[in-house]
Design a protein around this motif. Structure first.
Motif, short mmCIF file in Angstrom:
data_model
loop_
_atom_site.label_atom_id
_atom_site.label_comp_id
_atom_site.label_asym_id
_atom_site.label_seq_id
_atom_site.Cartn_x
_atom_site.Cartn_y
_atom_site.Cartn_z
N ASN A 296 0.83 -1.22 0.00
CA ASN A 296 0.00 0.00 0.00
C ASN A 296 0.86 1.26 0.00
OD1 ASN A 296 -2.99 -1.07 0.61
ND2 ASN A 296 -1.54 -2.25 1.84
N LEU A 297 2.05 1.13 -0.56
CA LEU A 297 2.96 2.27 -0.58
C LEU A 297 2.40 3.42 -1.41
CD1 LEU A 297 5.72 3.23 0.42
CD2 LEU A 297 6.71 2.33 -1.70
N LEU A 298 1.66 3.11 -2.48
CA LEU A 298 1.07 4.15 -3.31
C LEU A 298 0.08 4.99 -2.52
CD1 LEU A 298 0.75 5.47 -6.07
CD2 LEU A 298 -1.01 3.76 -6.61
N ALA A 299 -0.77 4.30 -1.74
CA ALA A 299 -1.74 5.03 -0.92
C ALA A 299 -1.03 5.87 0.14
CB ALA A 299 -2.71 4.06 -0.27
N VAL A 300 0.01 5.29 0.74
CA VAL A 300 0.78 6.04 1.74
C VAL A 300 1.46 7.25 1.11
CG1 VAL A 300 2.69 5.91 3.38
CG2 VAL A 300 1.10 3.99 3.16
N GLY A 301 2.01 7.06 -0.08
CA GLY A 301 2.64 8.18 -0.77
C GLY A 301 1.66 9.26 -1.15
N ILE A 302 0.47 8.85 -1.62
CA ILE A 302 -0.55 9.85 -1.98
C ILE A 302 -0.98 10.63 -0.74
CG2 ILE A 302 -2.93 10.12 -2.78
CD1 ILE A 302 -2.43 7.83 -4.71
N PHE A 303 -1.15 9.92 0.36
CA PHE A 303 -1.51 10.60 1.61
C PHE A 303 -0.43 11.60 2.03
CE2 PHE A 303 -1.32 10.81 6.27
CZ PHE A 303 -2.59 11.31 6.54
N GLY A 304 0.83 11.19 1.92
CA GLY A 304 1.92 12.09 2.27
C GLY A 304 1.99 13.30 1.34
N LEU A 305 1.80 13.06 0.04
CA LEU A 305 1.82 14.18 -0.91
C LEU A 305 0.66 15.14 -0.69
CD1 LEU A 305 2.88 12.40 -4.24
CD2 LEU A 305 4.25 13.95 -2.83
N CYS A 306 -0.52 14.60 -0.39
CA CYS A 306 -1.67 15.46 -0.11
C CYS A 306 -1.43 16.31 1.14
CB CYS A 306 -2.93 14.62 0.06
SG CYS A 306 -3.53 13.87 -1.47
N THR A 307 -0.84 15.68 2.15
CA THR A 307 -0.52 16.43 3.37
C THR A 307 0.48 17.55 3.08
OG1 THR A 307 -0.90 14.43 4.68
CG2 THR A 307 0.32 16.23 5.73
N ALA A 308 1.51 17.23 2.31
CA ALA A 308 2.51 18.25 1.96
C ALA A 308 1.89 19.35 1.10
CB ALA A 308 3.68 17.60 1.22
N LEU A 309 1.00 18.97 0.17
CA LEU A 309 0.36 19.97 -0.69
C LEU A 309 -0.52 20.90 0.12
CD1 LEU A 309 -0.19 21.00 -3.55
CD2 LEU A 309 -2.05 19.33 -3.72
N VAL A 310 -1.26 20.36 1.07
CA VAL A 310 -2.10 21.20 1.92
C VAL A 310 -1.25 22.19 2.72
CG1 VAL A 310 -3.61 21.16 3.95
CG2 VAL A 310 -4.02 19.58 2.08
N GLN A 311 -0.14 21.72 3.23
CA GLN A 311 0.75 22.60 3.99
C GLN A 311 1.38 23.67 3.09
OE1 GLN A 311 3.47 19.90 5.86
NE2 GLN A 311 1.98 19.24 7.40
#
Length: 333
Positions: A296-311
């Motif tokens: 599930n690395l893709l989902a984890v990466g998407i979550f991390g990218l979304c968090t970084a984008l929001v910040q």
């Protein structure tokens, strides 16, 4: 006695208006001289005399002054028009800046409102876990306070605080609050980036340390005051169908016997952990969970990218609004 004609020659009387002499006829020299005087304009007495008799002379100082005042007045008019035009341009620019500021203001307020609501949700979940499940997901013996409930509570509180500062700063257009929001969010972003870089750089050392720490935590399984750790290991072994950290034999050191928890059994039943090893899960929990994360690395990466984008969006909104407020205070005060 009668005066002689020679004596009367020097005292000739003025001709009457009815005289027929050509020099004093209507429309004669008086009319011509008056028209010439009118064309000559106002001047000195000497200039008027010269104009009265139809003689052209240089204009006096007053005429020269009147001649050069008109261009000077035109210069003043052009200067005033330039100032008015510049004022209108500045007013238009200030109006546009104020409009941009209002747009960024409401966008940042909406962003921080969602940010604050998200923090409220995370805090609520953390409080619910702490109240119902105890120290849920406390797997580390070295960091007993590092539980899922505590992490969620701390994260939710921090997110709520940052969102609140951003909302108030956007509504009040306060430079100090906007700059505080920017600095706090930047520190969080840099901390997350640093942790991610260190995690990938020292992944091998982190793996060995985590396995050793988890094996130490197994000795606290089922003891008093460690309900969270006990529940966490039971859920992990049941859901992931695994047993122990690196092997089911890890539990032998805990019980000092050939025994495993009942959550390691293929078919759950009371005291099934005392049965033969053939009835237990053989997969190591650490490697199983690690493989699940890699799948599930893709989902984890998407979550991390979304968090970084929001910040990053929050940082952009904060700095943009801060600059707009400074510009509005400087040019449109």
């Amino acid at each position: 006695m009668r005066r002689s004609s020679t004596d009367e020659s020097t005292y000739r009387r003025s001709p009457s208006p009815e005289s027929k002499e050509p020099g004093f006829a209507r429309g004669g020299p008086f009319r011509r001289c008056s028209s010439l005087y009118g064309r000559a304009g106002a001047g000195d007495a000497g200039d008027a005399g010269g104009g009265f008799f139809g003689l052209h002379s240089n204009p006096g100082p007053k005429a020269a002054q009147a001649r050069y005042t008109t261009p000077k007045g035109n210069k003043y008019v052009v200067f005033y028009l330039d100032l008015s035009f510049i004022f209108l341009l500045e007013l238009k620019r200030c109006s546009m800046a104020r409009g941009c500021l209002q747009g960024v203001k409401y966008l940042m307020f909406a962003f921080n409102l969602l940010f604050w609501l998200g923090g409220c949700g995370v805090l609520g979940v953390g409080i619910w876990l702490a109240a119902t499940q105890g120290n849920f997901a406390t797997l580390s013996s070295s960091f007993p306070s590092l539980s899922a409930a505590n992490l969620l509570i701390v994260t939710g509180t921090f997110v709520m605080a940052i969102g609140f500062v951003g909302c108030i700063g956007a509504l009040k257009e306060n430079k100090c609050l906007l700059l505080t929001f920017f600095v706090l969010l930047l520190l969080v972003f840099l901390l997350e980036a640093t942790i991610a870089v260190l995690f990938f750089a020292y992944s091998d050392k982190i793996d060995s340390y985590a396995q050793q720490d988890l094996k130490k935590g197994l000795h606290l399984y089922g003891t008093q005051g460690n309900v969270g750790l006990t529940n966490a290991w039971s859920i992990i072994q049941t859901d992931f169908r695994c047993c122990g950290v690196s092997n089911y034999t890890d539990w032998f050191e805990v019980y000092n016997a050939t025994r495993v928890p009942d959550s390691c059994c293929l078919e759950f039943s009371d005291s099934c952990g005392l049965h033969e090893p053939g009835t237990w899960w053989k997969s190591p929990c650490y490697e199983t969970v690690k493989a699940w994360l890699q799948e599930n690395l893709l989902a984890v990466g998407i979550f991390g990218l979304c968090t970084a984008l929001v910040q990053i969006l929050g940082l952009t909104f904060a700095m943009t609004m801060y600059c707009q407020v400074v510009k509005a205070d400087t040019y449109c005060a």
